[in-house]
Design a protein around this motif. Structure first.
Motif, short mmCIF file in Angstrom:
data_model
loop_
_atom_site.label_atom_id
_atom_site.label_comp_id
_atom_site.label_asym_id
_atom_site.label_seq_id
_atom_site.Cartn_x
_atom_site.Cartn_y
_atom_site.Cartn_z
N THR A 196 0.84 -1.33 0.02
CA THR A 196 0.08 -0.08 -0.20
C THR A 196 0.97 1.17 -0.05
O THR A 196 0.26 2.47 -0.32
CB THR A 196 -1.00 -0.13 1.32
OG1 THR A 196 -0.16 0.12 2.37
CG2 THR A 196 -2.03 -1.01 1.15
N VAL A 234 -11.89 1.33 -8.02
CA VAL A 234 -11.14 2.29 -7.57
C VAL A 234 -10.62 2.99 -8.63
O VAL A 234 -10.53 4.44 -8.35
CB VAL A 234 -10.20 1.64 -6.24
CG1 VAL A 234 -9.34 2.84 -6.01
CG2 VAL A 234 -11.25 1.08 -5.28
N ALA A 293 -5.95 -0.60 -2.80
CA ALA A 293 -7.20 -1.09 -2.24
C ALA A 293 -7.33 -2.60 -1.86
O ALA A 293 -7.64 -3.33 -1.15
CB ALA A 293 -8.30 -0.67 -3.02
#
Length: 501
Positions: free
Chosen positions: A349, A420, A461
């Motif tokens: 991430t 997303v 995500a």
């Protein structure tokens, strides 16, 4: 014949034969990706035909795993394995010399059915040969390691073959493996069958195919074309047939799939861990490989080279898991692996669109190492939890759930990444895929950077969801498997003798 619970030399040679099958099946899948452009040109395959050439194998494999696993329990696992090996070798030759795209689709379908006889029979025989739980875990880890070696080596082997021979050589690759199995199998593989099992229920076979095939097809179509009505209806139809299948199994005295296996907490928990782990890894691998090529701008070869370290680490970790479990309770080894995988997902991430390749690969290395620990040990727990006469059925459940895990992961987490991505696209850019957005924004560096950043957000995500799932599975592992009964005590009950005649 070895009558003790400790495996002897002959047993480990038998494992070598069974592991060669795992190696072949994984190479056979991965090598086709390179051969597809060549065979499509030679056979004049249309775009839909190319998709069927690729997909029909996995459709038929997933559809027949449950049937073949139970059939092996009834007629003999070695007998089914040898018959499937002979069929796989013969059909591989037919596929190599296919004269049309339609013929290749048919032979690929038959290869899928033959492959379905090999996988559950191999793992079930490992369950029968290795009666000591620790040795069984080590044997299953070796079997899976060989499968992963094949996946990693497939593109390299395929590239060498296609550089010097025609596309059909990719299919002939499996023939020598099958010859070895047919020659060595009767000598080193024991026979095992459930003498108390009844006849195969053909209605249950039809219901299982009606449940699995539409569901896998629908999930693949969702991945390819989004949530279109036809794909959703296919998944729904598969689910409805699955309900009918379960109801029928509950009424039968000799069901195709013994649902009592799911009543064992260790079996059910291990299956859940492996399937959800497969969902996460399929989704993250898809998004990472897309990132490497479409965001980082790497060539397919360069992207493939970056993917080698995670594969190698996974192979090592698959073999290391059983060794660690000799000193630490398996539940803690599995939970530790899942926590390591969660850390790898969390690291992903932090990758950015401009220079996140190294961060992503390190995160994927941790994730692959982490999932490898519960993969080998979890399958060992499942096989040990199943009665010897149900080992084929247990193996087929594990492998079918793996097929579903990959399909669900690619469809669900791929859809999350896409959602997303679309939400994060710069104003004025309207695209459903990153490739489309890149093509649309090539003339504007700022918009192109925004499109790549949007895809990176989608990857974040997926990685975030993956980290959360892995942490949840780690808690489940400790809560359920820590207190599981000692398998060695349960193994002490007499089992039917194996025969080599």
């Amino acid at each position: 014949m070895n009558t003790t619970s400790t495996a002897g030399k002959r047993d480990w040679i038998a494992l070598g034969v069974l592991s060669s099958i795992a190696l072949l099946l994984s190479v056979d899948v991965s090598v086709l990706y390179l051969a597809l452009p060549h065979l499509s040109s030679e056979l004049g395959a249309s775009a839909p035909q190319q998709l069927w050439i690729m997909d029909i194998y996995s459709f038929m494999l997933a559809g027949f795993l449950v049937t073949m696993g139970t059939l092996g329990d009834r007629i003999g696992r070695r007998r089914l394995l040898l018959a499937g090996s002979a069929a796989f070798g013969l059909v591989s030759v037919a596929a190599a010399f296919s004269s049309s795209a339609e013929m290749l689709v048919v032979t690929r379908a038959l290869l899928g059915i033959a492959g379905a006889t090999l996988m559950p029979s191999s793992m079930a025989l490992i369950r029968n040969i290795f009666r000591d739980p620790k040795q069984m875990g080590a044997a299953i880890g070796i079997w899976f390691s060989c499968f992963m070696v094949g996946m990693a080596a497939g593109p390299l082997v395929g590239g060498l073959l296609l550089q010097h021979f025609w596309w059909g050589s990719a299919f002939l690759l499996g023939v020598p493996f099958m010859v070895v199995v047919l020659v060595a199998g009767p000598l080193v593989l024991p026979e095992y069958r459930d003498g108390t099992a009844g006849r195969l229920d053909l209605a249950s076979v039809a219901l299982s195919l009606g449940a699995i095939l539409p569901a896998i097809y629908g999930l693949k179509e969702i991945t390819r074309s989004g949530w279109q009505p036809a794909a959703v209806l296919a998944v729904a139809a598969g689910a409805a047939m699955g309900v009918l299948f379960v109801r029928r199994q509950r009424r039968l005295a000799d069901p195709l799939l013994d649902l009592r296996l799911f009543g064992d907490r260790a079996f059910a928990a291990s299956l859940t861990i492996l399937m959800l782990g497969g969902v996460v890894m399929a989704g993250i691998t898809l998004t990472v490989t897309t990132f490497l090529q479409s965001v980082a701008g790497l060539s397919p070869l360069a992207a493939g080279l970056w993917m080698i370290p995670p594969s190698l680490v996974m192979i090592v970790a698959l073999s290391a898991g059983p060794m660690l479990a000799r000193r630490v309770q398996p539940a803690y080894v599995m939970a530790g692996g899942l926590a390591l995988g969660a850390a790898g997902m969390a690291l992903m991430t932090f990758a950015d669109a401009s220079g996140g390749v190294a961060v992503l690969v390190v995160g994927l290395v941790l994730a692959q190492a982490g999932i490898a620990l519960p993969m080998g040990l979890g399958n060992g727990i499942m096989m040990a939890a199943a009665p010897p006469e149900k080992a084929g059925s247990a193996a087929s459940i594990s492998e079918t759930s793996g097929e579903f895990g990959v399909a669900v992961g690619v469809a669900a987490l791929g859809s999350l990444a896409a959602a997303v991505f679309r939400a994060g696209l710069p104003a004025g850019v309207d695209a459903d895929t990153l490739a489309g957005a890149v093509a649309e924004t090539l003339g504007d560096p700022a918009l192109l950077a925004g499109a790549r950043a949007a895809y990176t957000s989608g990857l974040h995500a997926v990685a975030g969801v993956g980290a959360a799932v892995f942490l949840g599975l780690a808690v489940l592992t400790v809560a359920v498997l820590r207190a599981r009964p000692d398998r060695q005590e349960r193994q002490a009950t007499p089992e039917p003798a194996l025969t080599w005649s």
